[in-house]
Design an enzyme around this catalytic site. Sequence first.
Site, PDB file in Angstrom:
ATOM      1  CE  LYS A  42      -3.012   0.602   3.561  1.00 20.32           C
ATOM      2  NZ  LYS A  42      -3.202   1.982   4.040  1.00 20.32           N
ATOM      3  NE  ARG A  85       6.462   6.396   0.610  1.00 23.74           N
ATOM      4  CZ  ARG A  85       5.580   6.298   1.604  1.00 23.74           C
ATOM      5  NH1 ARG A  85       4.415   5.682   1.406  1.00 23.74           N
ATOM      6  NH2 ARG A  85       5.848   6.794   2.794  1.00 23.74           N
ATOM      7  CD  GLN A 120       0.663   8.537   6.458  1.00 21.16           C
ATOM      8  OE1 GLN A 120       0.040   9.431   7.006  1.00 21.16           O
ATOM      9  NE2 GLN A 120       0.170   7.330   6.268  1.00 21.16           N
ATOM     10  CG  ASP A 124       0.722   0.595   9.740  1.00 20.30           C
ATOM     11  OD1 ASP A 124       0.301   1.496  10.493  1.00 20.30           O
ATOM     12  OD2 ASP A 124       1.168   0.827   8.607  1.00 20.30           O
ATOM     13  N   GLY A 146      -5.252   8.242   5.307  1.00 20.76           N
ATOM     14  CA  GLY A 146      -4.331   9.272   5.786  1.00 20.76           C
ATOM     15  C   GLY A 146      -3.171   9.462   4.823  1.00 20.76           C
ATOM     16  NE  ARG A 185      -5.284   8.616  10.804  1.00 15.54           N
ATOM     17  CZ  ARG A 185      -4.745   7.800   9.896  1.00 15.54           C
ATOM     18  NH1 ARG A 185      -5.497   7.287   8.935  1.00 15.54           N
ATOM     19  NH2 ARG A 185      -3.470   7.498   9.932  1.00 15.54           N
TER      20      ARG A 185
HETATM   21  C1  S3P Z   1       2.659   5.112   6.029  1.00 11.48           C
HETATM   22  C2  S3P Z   1       3.317   5.541   7.157  1.00 11.48           C
HETATM   23  C3  S3P Z   1       2.855   5.236   8.527  1.00 11.48           C
HETATM   24  C4  S3P Z   1       1.864   4.062   8.531  1.00 11.48           C
HETATM   25  C5  S3P Z   1       0.820   4.179   7.462  1.00 11.48           C
HETATM   26  C6  S3P Z   1       1.462   4.256   6.089  1.00 11.48           C
HETATM   27  C7  S3P Z   1       3.196   5.527   4.720  1.00 11.48           C
HETATM   28  O1  S3P Z   1       2.212   6.377   9.051  1.00 11.48           O
HETATM   29  O2  S3P Z   1       1.251   3.959   9.787  1.00 11.48           O
HETATM   30  O3  S3P Z   1      -0.037   3.066   7.508  1.00 11.48           O
HETATM   31  O4  S3P Z   1       2.816   4.946   3.678  1.00 11.48           O
HETATM   32  O5  S3P Z   1       4.028   6.442   4.694  1.00 11.48           O
HETATM   33  P1  S3P Z   1       3.045   7.622   9.651  1.00 11.48           P
HETATM   34  O6  S3P Z   1       3.854   8.196   8.566  1.00 11.48           O
HETATM   35  O7  S3P Z   1       2.004   8.591  10.144  1.00 11.48           O
HETATM   36  O8  S3P Z   1       3.868   7.071  10.753  1.00 11.48           O
END
Ligand code: S3P
Length: 424
Positions: A24, A29, A164, A309, A90, A118
């Site tokens: 995912k 990305r 993220q 996760d 998110g 969030r």
């Molecule tokens: C992700 C980063 C993580 C993860 C999310 C996916 C990503 O979150 O928990 O499921 O794809 O960059 P955070 O960047 O908020 O830690």
Amino acid sequence: MEDERKIEPAGGVFRTGVKIPGDKSLSHRALVFASLAEGESEITGLAPGQDVATTAGALGRLGMQRIGDRFAAGERIMEPDGPIDCGNSGTTMRLLSGSLAAAPFRITLTGDDSLLSRPMGRLVAPLGALGLELSTRENGTAPITTGEASLSGADVMIDVASAQVRTAFEMAAIQADGPSTIDSPAGYRDHTERWLEAFGLGTTGEGTKMRIAPGRIPGARYDIPGDPSSAAYLWASAALVEGAHVVTPGISLNPGRLGFLTILEAMGATVHGEVTGSIHGDVIGTVAVTGGPLQAVEVFGDTVAAAIDELPLVAVLAAYAEGVTIVREATELRAKESDRISSTTRMIRALGGGAEPTEDGFAVVGTGFLDGGFVNAGGDHRIAMTAAVAATAADGPVTVLGASAANVSWPSFYETLEAVWSSR
Ligand code: S3P
């Protein structure tokens, strides 16, 4: 009741191999990279769930063109006629807030009730340093608006190990008029950093500081490897049964994704990993997990970010481990699709186990059994899937209320889990 699923205890030792759907994080990305690229990109093996479809749909509305596996940025970003709905995702919201920073108009990003609760305020300072006036609601939540910035390079340090937020910054920084740097605590998945470096748009050097050199991402090919955060449900299921064995080829082995394997090993499972390839500098390989007697662990530090996760799964394993498992320094769990400190401990208790929330994590008593029972997923895909995994070793059935939450990351999850069990 609608949208509930009863999972009967599995019983027995299974041995099998499973091809896991696309990652995912890398799928989001690849789509964002393609939307900013000069020239066409090709993406195969995109993650099947709703979250990635949401990113693809949003970028399509903003002008990215798609024919099958081929993607091209439009001539220019198209002005949407209303807010972009990021659904439950998110990653979509945070990555787009950076990648769209230089759009010549304001774009509003919104989402479902979970996403609207969030934290998005964490994007404001780093993107603001580049010149974006990102607006959020007063309490730092979405809807947010992005775009219309004239971006200049900046040096920022963030205090959470958030891939993220780093990626949002980096996607904006490559469009700035000068070089930038970003630094953060360790443990984050550095997929974006590796890809940018492979495309000559940055250098990671040593440690956690990334230097970003502005420029265009080239059109590229992305064959997305399997998702370790999905494979984790099957690894956990194997780890719960002594002698059970599962092999998952073609998985992303980015170091920021390996925390759960480290925990599994520390708890007593046998883990074998073998590197078989890479995608633009990001490692791919085969992972095999065999179940053994489990003991309690303490999880903290960099491992928390690298297993963030998967921490609900650690709670289920902990119920079957000898001793008390403690997860700490994990307040980030409260910022996920649900407050996972609370939803994880509630799940363990609903199944007849002993769990306590703490200020910055949780503790689970290794009673050696779970009764089964009813678990309300509360709209959180990872709680739904973790509860189903608990049925691997539970004494009675597990009924998941809101089981379809799994659709955001792995729509065929329950069928795959049951097929793995029936390979015994
Ligand atoms: C992700 C980063 C993580 C993860 C999310 C996916 C990503 O979150 O928990 O499921 O794809 O960059 P955070 O960047 O908020 O830690």
